[in-house]
Design a protein around this motif. Sequence first.
Motif, PDB file in Angstrom:
ATOM      1  N   GLU A  99       0.839  -1.206   0.000  1.00 24.95           N
ATOM      2  CA  GLU A  99       0.000   0.000   0.000  1.00 24.95           C
ATOM      3  C   GLU A  99       0.873   1.255   0.000  1.00 24.95           C
ATOM      4  O   GLU A  99       0.591   2.221  -0.696  1.00 24.95           O
ATOM      5  CB  GLU A  99      -0.913  -0.006   1.232  1.00 24.95           C
ATOM      6  CG  GLU A  99      -1.773   1.231   1.385  1.00 24.95           C
ATOM      7  CD  GLU A  99      -2.922   1.299   0.395  1.00 24.95           C
ATOM      8  OE1 GLU A  99      -3.441   2.412   0.185  1.00 24.95           O
ATOM      9  OE2 GLU A  99      -3.295   0.260  -0.162  1.00 24.95           O
ATOM     10  N   TRP A 100       1.964   1.219   0.785  1.00 24.76           N
ATOM     11  CA  TRP A 100       2.850   2.383   0.861  1.00 24.76           C
ATOM     12  C   TRP A 100       3.465   2.687  -0.503  1.00 24.76           C
ATOM     13  O   TRP A 100       3.475   3.836  -0.939  1.00 24.76           O
ATOM     14  CB  TRP A 100       3.944   2.128   1.898  1.00 24.76           C
ATOM     15  CG  TRP A 100       4.955   3.223   1.939  1.00 24.76           C
ATOM     16  CD1 TRP A 100       4.794   4.449   2.520  1.00 24.76           C
ATOM     17  CD2 TRP A 100       6.253   3.215   1.351  1.00 24.76           C
ATOM     18  NE1 TRP A 100       5.937   5.206   2.332  1.00 24.76           N
ATOM     19  CE2 TRP A 100       6.850   4.461   1.613  1.00 24.76           C
ATOM     20  CE3 TRP A 100       6.980   2.284   0.636  1.00 24.76           C
ATOM     21  CZ2 TRP A 100       8.115   4.804   1.198  1.00 24.76           C
ATOM     22  CZ3 TRP A 100       8.257   2.609   0.213  1.00 24.76           C
ATOM     23  CH2 TRP A 100       8.812   3.856   0.491  1.00 24.76           C
ATOM     24  N   ILE A 101       3.963   1.666  -1.186  1.00 24.28           N
ATOM     25  CA  ILE A 101       4.569   1.883  -2.501  1.00 24.28           C
ATOM     26  C   ILE A 101       3.507   2.325  -3.502  1.00 24.28           C
ATOM     27  O   ILE A 101       3.733   3.211  -4.310  1.00 24.28           O
ATOM     28  CB  ILE A 101       5.310   0.623  -2.996  1.00 24.28           C
ATOM     29  CG1 ILE A 101       6.520   0.352  -2.095  1.00 24.28           C
ATOM     30  CG2 ILE A 101       5.743   0.769  -4.451  1.00 24.28           C
ATOM     31  CD1 ILE A 101       7.237  -0.957  -2.383  1.00 24.28           C
ATOM     32  N   ARG A 102       2.339   1.725  -3.429  1.00 25.88           N
ATOM     33  CA  ARG A 102       1.243   2.068  -4.339  1.00 25.88           C
ATOM     34  C   ARG A 102       0.937   3.568  -4.293  1.00 25.88           C
ATOM     35  O   ARG A 102       0.697   4.198  -5.317  1.00 25.88           O
ATOM     36  CB  ARG A 102       0.012   1.240  -3.958  1.00 25.88           C
ATOM     37  CG  ARG A 102      -1.075   1.230  -4.953  1.00 25.88           C
ATOM     38  CD  ARG A 102      -2.190   0.211  -4.700  1.00 25.88           C
ATOM     39  NE  ARG A 102      -2.438  -0.250  -3.352  1.00 25.88           N
ATOM     40  CZ  ARG A 102      -2.040  -1.427  -2.866  1.00 25.88           C
ATOM     41  NH1 ARG A 102      -1.339  -2.264  -3.601  1.00 25.88           N
ATOM     42  NH2 ARG A 102      -2.338  -1.773  -1.625  1.00 25.88           N
ATOM     43  N   LYS A 103       0.956   4.142  -3.104  1.00 20.08           N
ATOM     44  CA  LYS A 103       0.592   5.557  -2.928  1.00 20.08           C
ATOM     45  C   LYS A 103       1.794   6.499  -3.004  1.00 20.08           C
ATOM     46  O   LYS A 103       1.633   7.717  -3.010  1.00 20.08           O
ATOM     47  CB  LYS A 103      -0.130   5.759  -1.595  1.00 20.08           C
ATOM     48  CG  LYS A 103      -1.398   4.947  -1.469  1.00 20.08           C
ATOM     49  CD  LYS A 103      -2.380   5.290  -2.559  1.00 20.08           C
ATOM     50  CE  LYS A 103      -3.615   4.418  -2.483  1.00 20.08           C
ATOM     51  NZ  LYS A 103      -4.374   4.409  -3.719  1.00 20.08           N
ATOM     52  N   ASP A 104       3.004   5.946  -3.058  1.00 19.42           N
ATOM     53  CA  ASP A 104       4.210   6.777  -3.105  1.00 19.42           C
ATOM     54  C   ASP A 104       4.281   7.506  -4.446  1.00 19.42           C
ATOM     55  O   ASP A 104       3.682   7.082  -5.441  1.00 19.42           O
ATOM     56  CB  ASP A 104       5.446   5.914  -2.903  1.00 19.42           C
ATOM     57  CG  ASP A 104       6.680   6.725  -2.536  1.00 19.42           C
ATOM     58  OD1 ASP A 104       6.534   7.907  -2.152  1.00 19.42           O
ATOM     59  OD2 ASP A 104       7.794   6.183  -2.638  1.00 19.42           O
ATOM     60  N   LYS A 105       5.049   8.587  -4.484  1.00 27.35           N
ATOM     61  CA  LYS A 105       5.170   9.354  -5.727  1.00 27.35           C
ATOM     62  C   LYS A 105       6.006   8.600  -6.760  1.00 27.35           C
ATOM     63  O   LYS A 105       6.943   7.873  -6.416  1.00 27.35           O
ATOM     64  CB  LYS A 105       5.722  10.750  -5.464  1.00 27.35           C
ATOM     65  CG  LYS A 105       7.038  10.786  -4.759  1.00 27.35           C
ATOM     66  CD  LYS A 105       7.391  12.221  -4.382  1.00 27.35           C
ATOM     67  CE  LYS A 105       8.713  12.219  -3.650  1.00 27.35           C
ATOM     68  NZ  LYS A 105       9.128  13.550  -3.306  1.00 27.35           N
TER      69      LYS A 105
END
Length: 123
Positions: free
Chosen positions: A99-105
């Motif tokens: 989820e963190w990578i998915r939402k990262d820039k």
Amino acid sequence: MPNDRAHMRKRYLVILAVILVFPMAVLAEEEPTMEDLVRDAKQNSTLKQMISMSAQTLRWVNARLSEEKKPLLFCEPRGTAITANDALAIIASQVRDSEWIRKDKSSNMPMHLLSALVERYPC
């Protein structure tokens, strides 16, 4: 001369306003997320090639480290070639699983790609 000073003062104020306002306008445009990048790269060969070029750059870094007898970033099997489709699949799996990578820039894509390659091809 007083008109020259007034003109220069106005000119400096305009320049200062542009310097202060332009970054705000740039920042107002939101950077795409990693999820956006992967979705778009599946449809856009230029974006897919950009991801592939990042993977190739990391492979060149490894080659350089090898020449200098330094530890490698990751250890892919001999004869392995990371194609554009492979690079996209590798980064897509990172996006899917985190989820963190998915939402990262999206500008952090090379960092996430490196992490994925280290995980996939540990030394």
